[in-house]
Design a protein around this motif. Structure first.
Motif: not given
Length: 234
Positions: A148-171
């Motif tokens: 399970t995750y809290g709100e902070d994890a949702v915020v981080v994952l949303r940011a990663l979604v937006e970064l992925q659109r620009t070609g920036i991946e978690p790695r």
């Protein structure tokens, strides 16, 4: 404060007053590191003023508990020092509509409740992400492996979604974890003179100092990034 003194003299005339133990029971599910020494430390800093009974015991009202929830949430989520939080609450008490340093809109006491917990699937849906992106974030140590995750994890994952659109991946962000760990090392070194004392009050002070240092480091990091972006526009 006069009203509190009158309430203290009235004793049983004040309904729903809680002991420190009852306050901890209510708040620890959302703030696991909270302790009685931390509550006493916040009282010493005059951020909360519980009623004192004739025998000297602290009693907290429902409003005190909500105020503590706001204070602890601002520390955890915004890394604010207690002085800034105290000024923010004073403005709220005076009927003003303050804005936190950094431009963030903090939740008001009336709407700040217990943090929701999300399953992995719910986290992915709430962030508009994919299971693969969550897995990549865990692999890059940007999020912990958890059920399970809290709100902070949702915020981080949303940011990663937006970064992925620009070609920036978690790695590509793996180095951010190592930078964070180096900063934690700096904080631990700075806290050593306080934390080595070992008593409850010193531990509470060390926790507060750690948050203050983290906030200052965040200010410097943000400024460095803004300065570098400014050079891109030159």
């Amino acid at each position: 404060m006069a009203a509190r003194s009158a309430a203290a003299r009235a004793g049983s005339a004040v309904p729903d007053l809680l002991t420190i133990g009852q306050v901890l029971a209510r708040l620890k599910p959302d703030f696991p590191d909270l302790s009685s020494s931390k509550l006493r430390f916040l009282e010493e800093r005059e951020l909360v003023t519980p009623i004192r009974t004739a025998s000297g015991y602290r009693k907290f009202s429902a409003a005190d508990v909500e105020r503590l929830r706001v204070i602890l949430g601002l520390q955890r989520d915004h890394y604010l020092p207690l002085k800034v939080i105290k000024d923010y609450l004073a403005d709220l008490d005076a009927g003003r509509d303050p804005v936190l340093p950094g431009g963030g809109d903090a939740p008001k006491p009336s709407i700040l409740g217990r943090e929701r917990r999300y399953t992995r699937d719910e986290t992915v849906r709430a962030a508009g992400a994919t299971p693969m992106l969550l897995a990549d974030a865990v692999s890059a140590s940007l999020l912990p492996a958890a059920d399970t995750y809290g709100e902070d994890a949702v915020v981080v994952l949303r940011a990663l979604v937006e970064l992925q659109r620009t070609g920036i991946e978690p790695r590509h962000l793996r180095t951010m974890r190592s930078v964070a760990e180096r900063e934690v090392g700096l904080i631990e070194s700075a806290l050593m003179p306080v934390s080595r004392r070992g008593d409850a009050t010193s531990r509470a002070k060390a926790t507060e100092l750690a948050r203050e240092i983290a906030g200052h480091l965040e200010v410097i990091r943000s400024n460095l990034i803004r300065t570098a972006i400014g050079r891109l526009d030159a």
